[in-house]
Design a protein around this motif. Structure first.
Motif, mmCIF file in Angstrom:
data_model
loop_
_atom_site.group_PDB
_atom_site.id
_atom_site.type_symbol
_atom_site.label_atom_id
_atom_site.label_comp_id
_atom_site.label_asym_id
_atom_site.label_seq_id
_atom_site.Cartn_x
_atom_site.Cartn_y
_atom_site.Cartn_z
ATOM 1 N N MET A 136 55.557 31.283 89.227
ATOM 2 C CA MET A 136 56.297 30.043 89.037
ATOM 3 C C MET A 136 57.618 30.106 89.786
ATOM 4 S SD MET A 136 57.547 28.117 85.515
ATOM 5 C CE MET A 136 59.273 28.637 85.514
ATOM 6 N N GLU A 150 49.828 29.539 85.733
ATOM 7 C CA GLU A 150 50.887 28.696 86.282
ATOM 8 C C GLU A 150 51.382 27.750 85.206
ATOM 9 O OE1 GLU A 150 49.669 25.317 89.087
ATOM 10 O OE2 GLU A 150 48.036 26.752 89.372
ATOM 11 N N SER A 175 54.277 23.043 88.220
ATOM 12 C CA SER A 175 53.084 23.697 88.737
ATOM 13 C C SER A 175 53.314 24.258 90.139
ATOM 14 C CB SER A 175 51.916 22.714 88.761
ATOM 15 O OG SER A 175 52.127 21.726 89.768
ATOM 16 N N LEU A 176 52.369 25.034 90.596
ATOM 17 C CA LEU A 176 52.429 25.549 91.965
ATOM 18 C C LEU A 176 52.268 24.418 92.972
ATOM 19 C CD1 LEU A 176 50.426 28.871 91.525
ATOM 20 C CD2 LEU A 176 52.904 28.548 91.628
#
Length: 325
Positions: A118, A294, A299-300
Motif C-alpha cells: 500500500m 491491498e 487500492s493499488l
C-alpha cells in the motif's frame, strides 16, 4: 500484535514511529538504515529490538510482518521490490515511486507474490478527509462542481538537499503537489484533460506548479503547489448547494466546515494527540489481520491512477528528473 520494521529512519520515520507507539497492537520490531549508528540510535529512541546497517538485513527476520519504507523518493521502487520479493508486506511512502512504470512493476510483483502493498498516502485515512468524502458522496452539497486545493511552504534552499536535487526526485510536484492532485482524484476521479505549468529554480527542479483539470461531467479542479512561499493549504469542495472547506493544512486536517446555502455552517472537529500517521498504520494492521493483500480504501489501482496523473502533469509542465539507474 503486528511487528513493524522501518526502512530509512529519516524525519518522517520519526513521526511515524512516535505514532506507532500509541497503537496497542503494534510493535516497532526493527529499523534499517544505510548507517549502523543511525539505525541503532533510532532503535534505542523508540524501543525497536533490531537495528541494521543495511536494508537487506530486514529479510533475515522471519517474524517481521510489515515494513514502512521512508527513504528518498528515488529509492522507493528498489526498496519495495526487495521486500516484496522477500515476502514482506510493504507500506511505501508517497510518491509510491518515480513514475508509472515503476509503480506498475511494484504492483505486479506484489500481486504475483500475494504480498500486501500500500502507498502511504496518510491523508486518505485522516478522519477529516474521510468525513469530507462521505459528505460529498452523500449529496450534502449537491453535485460536486469543483475542487480547489493548494499546498505551499517556504523551503530553505539547499542545492544538495532532497527538495532541490533532481537526482533525489526533488521539486514541488512529487513532494507536495501530490496532495492537491490526490484530493481532486479522491473527489472527482480521473480527469478528461490536464493543463499544467511550472517554474524552475537554479538546480532545474520545479519550485512551483499549477494544474487545471477538467472532467467529462463538466467539473473542474484548480490545484497548485509551491516551495517558494507559505500558502493557505486549504481544500474546497464546491457543490451546487454548498461547499465543504477542509481546514489548513488540508492533507493533515483537524477539522472541516460544511456550509450549505441557507443554513448555518456545521463544524466537524477531529483533534488528535498524534501527528496523524497512526490512522494509516492502524488501517494497514487491519488489512493484514483480515488477510488482505491491498487496501479497500486506497487500492493499488488508485496508486497507479495517481502516479499516472503525476506523470501527465510532469509531461505537460516540462518537469523531468535525473535518469534512473
Amino acid at each position: 500484535m503486528i511487528r513493524w520494521g522501518i526502512l530509512g529512519p529519516g524525519r518522517i520515520a520519526h513521526k511515524f514511529a512516535h505514532d506507532l507507539l500509541t497503537l496497542p497492537d503494534a510493535q516497532l520490531y526493527a529499523v534499517a538504515s544505510s548507517n549502523q549508528q543511525r539505525a541503532s540510535e533510532f532503535a534505542g529512541q523508540y524501543g525497536a529490538l533490531h537495528a541494521f546497517g543495511t536494508y537487506e538485513e530486514l529479510l533475515t527476520l522471519p517474524d517481521l510482518d510489515v515494513v514502512y519504507v521512508a527513504t528518498p523518493h528515488t529509492l522507493h521502487y528498489e526498496n519495495a521490490l526487495m521486500l516484496l520479493n522477500g515476502g514482506v508486506a510493504v507500506l511505501g511512502e508517497k510518491p509510491f515511486a518515480m513514475n508509472g512504470q515503476q509503480v506498475l512493476e511494484m504492483v505486479k510483483t506484489a500481486r504475483q507474490n500475494e504480498v500486501f502493498l500500500m502507498e502511504a498516502l496518510w491523508s486518505r485515512f485522516m478522519p477529516g478527509i474521510v468525513k469530507a468524502l462521505d459528505l460529498a458522496q452523500s449529496g450534502a452539497i449537491g453535485k460536486v462542481v469543483s475542487v480547489k486545493a493548494d499546498f505551499g511552504f517556504k523551503a530553505q534552499f539547499s542545492p544538495e538537499g532532497r527538495l532541490f536535487n533532481k537526482a533525489l526526485g526533488g521539486g514541488a510536484l512529487l513532494d507536495i503537489g501530490i496532495y492537491p492532485l490526490f484530493l481532486s482524484y479522491l473527489m472527482l476521479g480521473k480527469p478528461s484533460s490536464i493543463k499544467a505549468a511550472a517554474t524552475f529554480g537554479s538546480t532545474g527542479t520545479d519550485e512551483q506548479c499549477g494544474m487545471v483539470l477538467t472532467y467529462s461531467d463538466g467539473q473542474l479542479a484548480l490545484l497548485d503547489c509551491t516551495l517558494q512561499a507559505k500558502t493557505d493549504c486549504i481544500g474546497i469542495i464546491q457543490g451546487e448547494l454548498g461547499q465543504i472547506r477542509i481546514h489548513s493544512r488540508f492533507h493533515e486536517t483537524k477539522g472541516i466546515t460544511l456550509q450549505v446555502e441557507g443554513q448555518e455552517p456545521t463544524l466537524f472537529d477531529f483533534e488528535r494527540s498524534t501527528f496523524g500517521y497512526d490512522y494509516e498504520a492502524k488501517h494497514v494492521m487491519q488489512c493484514l489481520t483480515e488477510g488482505r493483500t491491498e487496501s479497500p480504501l486506497w487500492s493499488l489501482d488508485d496508486s497507479i491512477n495517481l502516479m499516472t496523473l503525476l506523470d501527465a502533469v510532469s509531461a505537460e509542465a516540462g518537469i523531468t528528473y535525473e535518469p534512473l539507474t
